[in-house]
Every structure is written in structure tokens, then in C-alpha cells.
Design a protein around this motif. Structure first.
Motif, PDB file in Angstrom:
ATOM      1  N   ARG A 309     114.138  68.295  17.003  1.00 10.52           N
ATOM      2  CA  ARG A 309     113.732  67.345  16.056  1.00 10.52           C
ATOM      3  C   ARG A 309     112.523  67.057  15.899  1.00 10.52           C
ATOM      4  NH1 ARG A 309     117.310  61.964  17.448  1.00 10.52           N
ATOM      5  NH2 ARG A 309     116.251  61.350  15.348  1.00 10.52           N
ATOM      6  N   THR A 310     111.697  68.128  15.615  1.00  8.16           N
ATOM      7  CA  THR A 310     110.245  68.248  15.401  1.00  8.16           C
ATOM      8  C   THR A 310     110.138  69.297  14.439  1.00  8.16           C
ATOM      9  OG1 THR A 310     109.387  67.391  17.495  1.00  8.16           O
ATOM     10  CG2 THR A 310     107.866  68.398  16.050  1.00  8.16           C
ATOM     11  N   ALA A 311     109.440  69.102  13.071  1.00 14.12           N
ATOM     12  CA  ALA A 311     109.206  70.069  12.042  1.00 14.12           C
ATOM     13  C   ALA A 311     107.893  70.610  12.403  1.00 14.12           C
ATOM     14  CB  ALA A 311     109.158  69.330  10.643  1.00 14.12           C
ATOM     15  N   VAL A 312     107.497  71.860  12.465  1.00 11.78           N
ATOM     16  CA  VAL A 312     106.560  72.305  12.664  1.00 11.78           C
ATOM     17  C   VAL A 312     106.079  73.558  11.735  1.00 11.78           C
ATOM     18  CG1 VAL A 312     105.215  73.976  14.565  1.00 11.78           C
ATOM     19  CG2 VAL A 312     106.882  72.310  15.196  1.00 11.78           C
ATOM     20  N   VAL A 313     104.988  73.278  11.178  1.00  9.19           N
ATOM     21  CA  VAL A 313     104.090  74.190  10.279  1.00  9.19           C
ATOM     22  C   VAL A 313     102.607  74.488  10.721  1.00  9.19           C
ATOM     23  CG1 VAL A 313     102.981  74.620   7.998  1.00  9.19           C
ATOM     24  CG2 VAL A 313     105.173  73.209   8.295  1.00  9.19           C
ATOM     25  N   ARG A 314     102.438  75.659  11.163  1.00  9.59           N
ATOM     26  CA  ARG A 314     101.331  76.156  11.888  1.00  9.59           C
ATOM     27  C   ARG A 314     100.536  77.251  11.017  1.00  9.59           C
ATOM     28  NH1 ARG A 314     104.339  77.744  17.841  1.00  9.59           N
ATOM     29  NH2 ARG A 314     104.448  75.387  18.338  1.00  9.59           N
ATOM     30  N   ASP A 315      99.142  77.085  11.426  1.00 14.46           N
ATOM     31  CA  ASP A 315      98.255  78.074  10.598  1.00 14.46           C
ATOM     32  C   ASP A 315      98.259  78.047   9.051  1.00 14.46           C
ATOM     33  OD1 ASP A 315      97.873  78.864  13.090  1.00 14.46           O
ATOM     34  OD2 ASP A 315      99.121  80.432  13.211  1.00 14.46           O
ATOM     35  N   ALA A 316      98.250  76.792   8.649  1.00 13.91           N
ATOM     36  CA  ALA A 316      98.253  76.676   7.007  1.00 13.91           C
ATOM     37  C   ALA A 316      96.831  76.581   6.658  1.00 13.91           C
ATOM     38  CB  ALA A 316      99.065  75.421   6.678  1.00 13.91           C
ATOM     39  N   GLY A 317      96.197  77.710   5.923  1.00  7.90           N
ATOM     40  CA  GLY A 317      94.957  77.655   5.404  1.00  7.90           C
ATOM     41  C   GLY A 317      94.595  76.227   4.337  1.00  7.90           C
ATOM     42  N   VAL A 318      93.421  75.453   4.375  1.00  5.27           N
ATOM     43  CA  VAL A 318      93.371  74.781   3.435  1.00  5.27           C
ATOM     44  C   VAL A 318      91.881  74.881   2.715  1.00  5.27           C
ATOM     45  CG1 VAL A 318      92.781  72.192   2.920  1.00  5.27           C
ATOM     46  CG2 VAL A 318      94.653  73.032   4.776  1.00  5.27           C
ATOM     47  N   ALA A 319      91.667  74.940   1.589  1.00  8.45           N
ATOM     48  CA  ALA A 319      90.437  75.306   0.815  1.00  8.45           C
ATOM     49  C   ALA A 319      90.189  74.350  -0.302  1.00  8.45           C
ATOM     50  CB  ALA A 319      90.504  76.821   0.438  1.00  8.45           C
ATOM     51  N   LEU A 320      89.191  74.391  -0.737  1.00 10.24           N
ATOM     52  CA  LEU A 320      89.055  73.553  -2.145  1.00 10.24           C
ATOM     53  C   LEU A 320      89.429  74.336  -3.253  1.00 10.24           C
ATOM     54  CD1 LEU A 320      84.892  72.570  -1.700  1.00 10.24           C
ATOM     55  CD2 LEU A 320      87.168  71.162  -1.263  1.00 10.24           C
ATOM     56  N   THR A 321      90.046  73.361  -4.345  1.00 13.55           N
ATOM     57  CA  THR A 321      90.262  73.748  -5.529  1.00 13.55           C
ATOM     58  C   THR A 321      89.059  73.797  -6.445  1.00 13.55           C
ATOM     59  OG1 THR A 321      91.038  71.683  -6.254  1.00 13.55           O
ATOM     60  CG2 THR A 321      92.686  73.041  -5.154  1.00 13.55           C
ATOM     61  N   ALA A 322      89.267  74.358  -7.712  1.00 12.38           N
ATOM     62  CA  ALA A 322      88.114  74.219  -8.654  1.00 12.38           C
ATOM     63  C   ALA A 322      87.912  72.660  -8.920  1.00 12.38           C
ATOM     64  CB  ALA A 322      88.212  75.055  -9.891  1.00 12.38           C
ATOM     65  N   GLU A 323      88.741  71.763  -8.904  1.00  4.93           N
ATOM     66  CA  GLU A 323      88.658  70.579  -9.316  1.00  4.93           C
ATOM     67  C   GLU A 323      88.010  69.739  -8.283  1.00  4.93           C
ATOM     68  OE1 GLU A 323      91.754  66.651 -10.263  1.00  4.93           O
ATOM     69  OE2 GLU A 323      92.542  68.880 -10.422  1.00  4.93           O
ATOM     70  N   ALA A 324      88.555  70.062  -7.266  1.00 11.54           N
ATOM     71  CA  ALA A 324      87.706  69.347  -5.896  1.00 11.54           C
ATOM     72  C   ALA A 324      86.416  69.630  -5.696  1.00 11.54           C
ATOM     73  CB  ALA A 324      88.607  69.578  -4.553  1.00 11.54           C
ATOM     74  N   ALA A 325      86.061  71.124  -5.874  1.00 19.98           N
ATOM     75  CA  ALA A 325      84.651  71.516  -5.753  1.00 19.98           C
ATOM     76  C   ALA A 325      83.772  70.646  -6.785  1.00 19.98           C
ATOM     77  CB  ALA A 325      84.646  72.909  -6.098  1.00 19.98           C
ATOM     78  N   THR A 326      84.368  70.527  -8.112  1.00 17.82           N
ATOM     79  CA  THR A 326      83.515  70.090  -9.176  1.00 17.82           C
ATOM     80  C   THR A 326      83.264  68.581  -8.864  1.00 17.82           C
ATOM     81  OG1 THR A 326      84.576  71.583 -10.716  1.00 17.82           O
ATOM     82  CG2 THR A 326      83.644  69.289 -11.613  1.00 17.82           C
ATOM     83  N   ALA A 327      84.323  68.026  -8.262  1.00 15.40           N
ATOM     84  CA  ALA A 327      84.230  66.283  -8.129  1.00 15.40           C
ATOM     85  C   ALA A 327      82.975  66.150  -6.788  1.00 15.40           C
ATOM     86  CB  ALA A 327      85.282  65.902  -7.750  1.00 15.40           C
ATOM     87  N   LEU A 328      83.195  67.206  -5.998  1.00 15.62           N
ATOM     88  CA  LEU A 328      82.126  66.767  -4.859  1.00 15.62           C
ATOM     89  C   LEU A 328      80.875  67.491  -5.071  1.00 15.62           C
ATOM     90  CD1 LEU A 328      84.415  68.075  -1.787  1.00 15.62           C
ATOM     91  CD2 LEU A 328      83.829  65.836  -2.505  1.00 15.62           C
ATOM     92  N   ASN A 329      80.697  68.310  -5.963  1.00 15.04           N
ATOM     93  CA  ASN A 329      79.339  68.861  -6.537  1.00 15.04           C
ATOM     94  C   ASN A 329      78.718  67.768  -7.265  1.00 15.04           C
ATOM     95  OD1 ASN A 329      79.267  71.348  -5.452  1.00 15.04           O
ATOM     96  ND2 ASN A 329      80.381  72.370  -6.992  1.00 15.04           N
ATOM     97  N   GLY A 330      79.498  67.151  -8.066  1.00 19.22           N
ATOM     98  CA  GLY A 330      78.903  65.900  -8.682  1.00 19.22           C
ATOM     99  C   GLY A 330      78.661  65.013  -8.048  1.00 19.22           C
ATOM    100  N   ALA A 331      79.388  64.487  -7.085  1.00 24.06           N
ATOM    101  CA  ALA A 331      78.961  63.331  -6.131  1.00 24.06           C
ATOM    102  C   ALA A 331      77.594  63.592  -5.364  1.00 24.06           C
ATOM    103  CB  ALA A 331      80.201  63.073  -5.209  1.00 24.06           C
ATOM    104  N   PHE A 332      77.472  64.985  -4.852  1.00 24.07           N
ATOM    105  CA  PHE A 332      76.376  65.124  -4.078  1.00 24.07           C
ATOM    106  C   PHE A 332      75.291  65.801  -4.658  1.00 24.07           C
ATOM    107  CE2 PHE A 332      79.964  64.935  -1.005  1.00 24.07           C
ATOM    108  CZ  PHE A 332      79.520  63.562  -0.250  1.00 24.07           C
TER     109      PHE A 332
END
Length: 353
Positions: A309-332
Motif C-alpha cells: 500500500r505504498t506507491a513508489v517513484v524512484r530516480d525522477a529527474g527534475v529540471a528547470l523549464t524555460a518558463e521557470a528559468a525566465t521567472a527566476l532570472n527576472g527575480a534575481f
């Protein structure tokens, strides 16, 4: 044997049942999932079957239902149930044929309803749908077996003939079957098409190179409660969601988040939601608003499974999208963050309801 002794025998059985525990159906919680498949078994009461035989009345399965001894099995074709209580509606194919003296009555396409105060099995008779069997769930047990514990198995449900069912059969065969006669025991084993999530943790191990790059830009990452930081990475509580039992398609909701701080500038990314689709992503709310920015989630090397009764997802890679990169670049005030910049690797361990 004459009809009078048979009537007395069936009447005594009905009276004994009426003196037993009252029907108490599981309460529906609204947390229903679709039913994929499974089987419902009707174990015919031997005494009742013998009494019906004395009346010249035979009972046979209608395909694709099958019979083995006094057990008749009906394939489950759909419906929706609460996997914790089995309250809901379960549809079936096949049925039963009652025959006597050249007359046959077919009752098919059963629907089991356990989401009401008086659980019932209804059946199609010609163009009408009638309540055929009353179901007594007061002694039922709901077991979770199969598919990593996500399967739902309800056992020990007594079935008795309804007044409508008795009237229909008596009209067809000239018999005098009483309402309430025990037909047998029903065992329902259903495989949900989805699993509901309630608790657990997703751990994000930050990419060392990206963490160093952020530090060089003067950006300090920190965890937002109830998220936690530990040796394995940043942990975010799973608060809900649902996943397809076979493909894991669906969503996983979280609380907590990550704060990125540089001087007086602080960007909060909270309430992560992992969306498992043909193009998986992770979205986060920005600054406590309803606005969400997406991050990419790479499942090409991920391992998924359902166990205990446990759902497991292992080794999922997480990366920036263009939208997220643009938003963070603008903020900083930088251009250093780019689409595809790895944030880390996520491991999900979510508790199944």
C-alpha cells in the motif's frame, strides 16, 4: 415433497434471517475510484437450492458468468467504490437463468450497490431493472489484497431474495417463494483502476552543481515547513492525489516548498504537484499566489511500483523549464539560469488509502 413443507422450510429460513443483525452499509466518503475489473462470486445456499429443485426450478449461469458447484462467478465490468470501505457501485456482466416447466426468466447485468443504507443487487429483467437481492453487510469484512494492497475484497455478504424478486419469480412459475429467503453468500473482489494517496514523502536530492551555481549567484536555497531538510535531501509531505493503478498516470500533491533568497529578494515555490502524463512535470505555486510555474520531470530512468500500500517513484529527474528559468532570472537579475538546468533527483513514497 409437497409445496406446503417447502413453504414452511423457506419461511423458517427467512424468519431466522430477519431475527439476525440489521443491515449496516459502509458509509460513502466521497473518495471513490473507478473499478477496473474483478469478479463477484455468489455461493448458493445449499438448502435453498435443494428446495428450489423440489419445486422443479433450476438455476444456471448466463455467460460470461460461470458456475462451479454451488458457486456462480460474475465478471466485474466497471463502477466506482471507496477502496477503504468498498461503499459504491459495481457493475457486472452475465447473469442467472431461472427455469421451470418450459419457462425461463433471465436476470442479467447485475449492479451491486453498497453506498446506501439498504445495500442491494439489482438486475436487468427484459427492459426493466429490478432489485433482486437484498445484501446484508453487517458481517462483511473489507480486505485489501492484490496489486500491492490496492485491491478491495469484500467477503461474507449475505444475499436474500427481495419482495420484488419473489413476486416476479412467483408470477412466472406459479411458485410461492417468500421474500427474504436466503439465496446465499456474495464475495466481491474488485480491482480499482486508480489508487488514492494520503500521506508519505517526496525527497528531492538537490543537484550539487546547480546548488553551487546558485551559491555563486548569491542565491541561498532553504526549505519551507512542513518540508524538512536531511541527509537524503529536502523532504515534502504528500497530501493527496491519485494515480492509475497500472500506469501511474495522475498527480501527487505536496505541502511545504523551497525558498530562494538573495539579499532582500525571496522567491517561494510551494505546494508542489507532480503530474504524471505523456509529458510529466512538476508545478509549484509562486509566492503564495495561485500562479504555478512548471518544472520538467524526467521519468525515463525512473522506477515505479506499488507495494504494501505504498506507491513508489524512484530516480525522477527534475529540471528547470524555460518558463521557470525566465521567472527566476527576472527575480534575481541574472541570465545564468537556463532551461534544462537540473535541480535534482526526486524519490516518491506515497501511502495508498
Amino acid at each position: 415433497m409437497t409445496r406446503a413443507p417447502i413453504r414452511r422450510h423457506l419461511g423458517i429460513a427467512a424468519a431466522a434471517l430477519a431475527a439476525g443483525a440489521a443491515i449496516a452499509a459502509p458509509a460513502a466518503t466521497g473518495a471513490e475510484v473507478g473499478v477496473r475489473d474483478g469478479v463477484t462470486n455468489l455461493h448458493l445456499d445449499r438448502a435453498t437450492a435443494a428446495a428450489l429443485g423440489d419445486l422443479g426450478l433450476t438455476v444456471a449461469p448466463v455467460g460470461p458468468a460461470t458456475a462451479s458447484g454451488t458457486r456462480v462467478s460474475f465478471p466485474i465490468t466497471g463502477g466506482a467504490i471507496d477502496p477503504a470501505t468498498a461503499a459504491g457501485r459495481v457493475n457486472h456482466s452475465g447473469g442467472l437463468a431461472f427455469s421451470a416447466h418450459g419457462t425461463t426468466v433471465r436476470v442479467t447485468n447485475f449492479i451491486v450497490r453498497t453506498d446506501r443504507s439498504s445495500p442491494v443487487l439489482t438486475a436487468a429483467v427484459g427492459n426493466a431493472r429490478v432489485p433482486l437481492l437484498d445484501l446484508d453487510t453487517s458481517d462483511a469484512r473489507v480486505l485489501r489484497r492484490g496489486a500491492g494492497g490496492a485491491g478491495t475484497w469484500v467477503v461474507r455478504v449475505d444475499a436474500t431474495l427481495t419482495r420484488v424478486g419473489a413476486t416476479a419469480l412467483n408470477a412466472a412459475f406459479g411458485s410461492e417463494l417468500p421474500a427474504g429467503v436466503r439465496i446465499g453468500r456474495v464475495d466481491l473482489r474488485a480491482q480499482p483502476s486508480q489508487v488514492l494517496l494520503d500521506g508519505g514523502t517526496t525527497t528531492l536530492a538537490l543537484d550539487a552543481g546547480t546548488a553551487a551555481a546558485l551559491t555563486s549567484l548569491g542565491v541561498t536555497p532553504s526549505v519551507i515547513a512542513p518540508g524538512t531538510a536531511g541527509a537524503a535531501g529536502l523532504g515534502f509531505p504528500v497530501t493527496g492525489g491519485r494515480l492509475a493503478a497500472g500506469t501511474f498516470a495522475g498527480r501527487i500533491d505536496h505541502s511545504g516548498g523551497i525558498a530562494l533568497t538573495a539579499g532582500s529578494t525571496r522567491v517561494e515555490l510551494t505546494n508542489f504537484r507532480i503530474n504524471v502524463t505523456s509529458r510529466p512535470n512538476l508545478t509549484a505555486q509562486v509566492g503564495g499566489t495561485t500562479t504555478r510555474v512548471p518544472l520538467t520531470v524526467d521519468l525515463s530512468n525512473a522506477r515505479t511500483g506499488l507495494s504494501r500500500r505504498t506507491a513508489v517513484v524512484r530516480d525522477a529527474g527534475v529540471a528547470l523549464t524555460a518558463e521557470a528559468a525566465t521567472a527566476l532570472n527576472g527575480a534575481f537579475g541574472t541570465t545564468a539560469l537556463t532551461a534544462g538546468l537540473p535541480l535534482g533527483v526526486a524519490d516518491v513514497r506515497a501511502r495508498v488509502q
